[in-house]
Write an enzyme that holds these catalytic residues in place. Structure first.
Site, mmCIF file in Angstrom:
data_model
loop_
_atom_site.group_PDB
_atom_site.id
_atom_site.type_symbol
_atom_site.label_atom_id
_atom_site.label_comp_id
_atom_site.label_asym_id
_atom_site.label_seq_id
_atom_site.Cartn_x
_atom_site.Cartn_y
_atom_site.Cartn_z
ATOM 1 N N ARG A 143 0.771 -1.285 -0.057
ATOM 2 C CA ARG A 143 0.410 -0.209 0.180
ATOM 3 C C ARG A 143 0.907 1.050 -0.279
ATOM 4 O O ARG A 143 2.102 1.171 0.942
ATOM 5 C CB ARG A 143 -1.135 0.017 1.813
ATOM 6 C CG ARG A 143 -0.489 -0.401 2.553
ATOM 7 C CD ARG A 143 -1.727 -0.274 3.658
ATOM 8 N NE ARG A 143 -1.010 0.112 5.039
ATOM 9 C CZ ARG A 143 -0.157 0.012 5.774
ATOM 10 N NH1 ARG A 143 0.492 1.742 5.270
ATOM 11 N NH2 ARG A 143 0.005 -0.006 7.111
ATOM 12 N N HIS B 178 -1.502 3.395 6.581
ATOM 13 C CA HIS B 178 -2.859 2.006 6.848
ATOM 14 C C HIS B 178 -4.625 3.288 6.842
ATOM 15 O O HIS B 178 -5.588 2.240 6.414
ATOM 16 C CB HIS B 178 -3.029 1.977 8.498
ATOM 17 C CG HIS B 178 -4.016 1.250 8.827
ATOM 18 N ND1 HIS B 178 -4.205 -0.453 8.544
ATOM 19 C CD2 HIS B 178 -4.954 1.053 9.624
ATOM 20 C CE1 HIS B 178 -5.383 -0.743 9.058
ATOM 21 N NE2 HIS B 178 -5.150 0.110 10.042
ATOM 22 N N TYR C 141 6.273 4.993 10.402
ATOM 23 C CA TYR C 141 7.022 3.606 10.825
ATOM 24 C C TYR C 141 7.866 3.416 9.302
ATOM 25 O O TYR C 141 8.367 1.830 10.011
ATOM 26 C CB TYR C 141 6.008 3.103 11.657
ATOM 27 C CG TYR C 141 4.730 2.527 10.866
ATOM 28 C CD1 TYR C 141 4.086 1.783 9.234
ATOM 29 C CD2 TYR C 141 3.433 3.530 11.136
ATOM 30 C CE1 TYR C 141 3.259 1.665 9.530
ATOM 31 C CE2 TYR C 141 2.369 2.774 10.542
ATOM 32 C CZ TYR C 141 2.125 2.106 9.590
ATOM 33 O OH TYR C 141 1.189 2.163 8.813
#
Length: 357
Positions: free
Chosen positions: A260, A264, A272
């Site tokens: 992706r 998220h 991260y």
């Protein structure tokens, strides 16, 4: 061990001395590309609409993962069922859901399929057998497995395709669904879109095996790992798994290794992740890769791409206008279809309501 498919090599069959019949037609190759391009456009527009506060909640874009969704869902029948996750908004579009219904869902309007109840990350569409995604990660697999069981009991050749991410494979729901499907040889295809990150948790902290597809061995059916950014490879693998399920030969687990591009969700800056990792995967863009593939076969032009984008953006504009002008649901409708009594009667005429036990 799972079979790995990495190259988009088209299988051919001899047809006379000097001819070969391609497994995938030119029209299908162009359809695979155009559908990916539309999915990317839809997702990017949805991200903009979210940032413009056109709808609330959160949005989980699958930008970069289009090949996995398109390659597995593009040829499903109306009667087939898909069990999407929160990141599989585009699977509804691939299945054929109307754009205006999809936008009204994002906007939580009264004329959305669920009357505004589960916007924006849980799009379902009953007329095309698109199950509403579960808020609990991987729970949609159990529902899709139940549908597959019903299809087997009815002795039809309809199938289910259940989607999940790599993070789902660490949860009990995932194992329960695959185990039950394996025991009963159910007509279902499990698609794991392994994008290396379960929110902020890297794959190495979830599982010791390098290929998630190997886990299918525990349940007694085939697992296969495929380059999830190669729509031709994904399509070929999916067609074999779907045909196998329709023949009554049981489930298949397809692991699509992909990535992706964004966090998220739209509120996740994804700090991260190493920026070099992100750029490395963006260089594997499934849409750009398919453009090169089609160009080599004489099937792609920049003018054709622009025609697709112009036509689809016009459709999107019309759907967004409908959503903008559609009314919000009345608050009193919130409990409709939940209880057996008429909620309006209970609220508007409280003294006349007398439950029976």
């Amino acid at each position: 061990m799972p079979t790995k498919v990495k190259e988009p090599v088209e299988a051919t069959a001899a047809n006379g001395a000097n001819h070969a019949s391609p497994l995938i037609s030119d029209d299908k190759l162009r359809q695979l590309y155009s559908t990916m391009l539309k999915c990317r456009t839809l997702e990017e527009r949805a991200r903009v609409l979210f940032k413009q506060s056109k709808f609330t909640g959160n949005y989980y874009a699958a930008v970069g993962q289009e090949a996995a969704a398109v390659g597995t869902a593009i040829d499903l029948r109306v009667e087939d069922t898909i069990g999407p996750s929160h990141r599989d908004f585009i699977t509804g579009f691939i299945k054929g859901a109307p754009l205006d219904k999809m936008l009204c869902h994002l906007y939580a309007r009264a004329n959305s399929p669920d009357k505004g109840r589960s916007s924006p990350a849980h799009f379902g569409y009953a007329p095309l057998n698109v199950i509403t995604p579960a808020s609990t990660i991987a729970a949609q697999l159990n529902i899709a497995t139940g549908v597959a069981l019903a299809n087997k009991m009815k002795k039809n050749d309809n199938i289910a395709v259940a989607y999940s991410g790599d993070g789902s494979t660490s949860l009990g729901f995932w194992h329960e669904a695959l185990n039950f499907a394996g025991v009963h040889d159910l007509p279902i295809v499990f698609v794991c879109q392994n994008n290396l990150w379960a929110e902020s948790v890297n794959l190495q902290f979830q599982t010791k095996v390098p290929d998630i597809s190997v886990k299918a061995q525990a349940y007694g059916f085939p697992g296969i790992t495929v380059d999830g950014n190669d729509v031709v490879a994904v399509y070929r693998v999916a067609q074999e798994a779907i045909a196998r399920a329709r023949r009554g030969q049981g489930p298949t687990l397809i692991e699509c290794k992909t990535y992706r591009w964004y966090g998220h969700s739209e509120i996740d800056p994804a700090k991260y992740r190493d920026p070099e990792e992100v750029e490395r995967w963006k260089a594997k863009d499934p849409i750009a890769g398919m453009e090169k593939y089609l160009t080599a076969k004489g099937l792609f032009t920049a003018e054709w791409k622009q025609q697709i984008l112009e036509g689809f953006n016009n459709e999107l504009d019309a759907a967004i206008e409908i959503a903008d002008k559609s009314p919000l649901p009345d608050g009193v409708e919130a409990l409709d279809h939940v209880f057996s009594f008429d909620i309006r009667d209970r609220v508007l005429n409280p003294k006349s309501y007398s439950p029976s036990y």
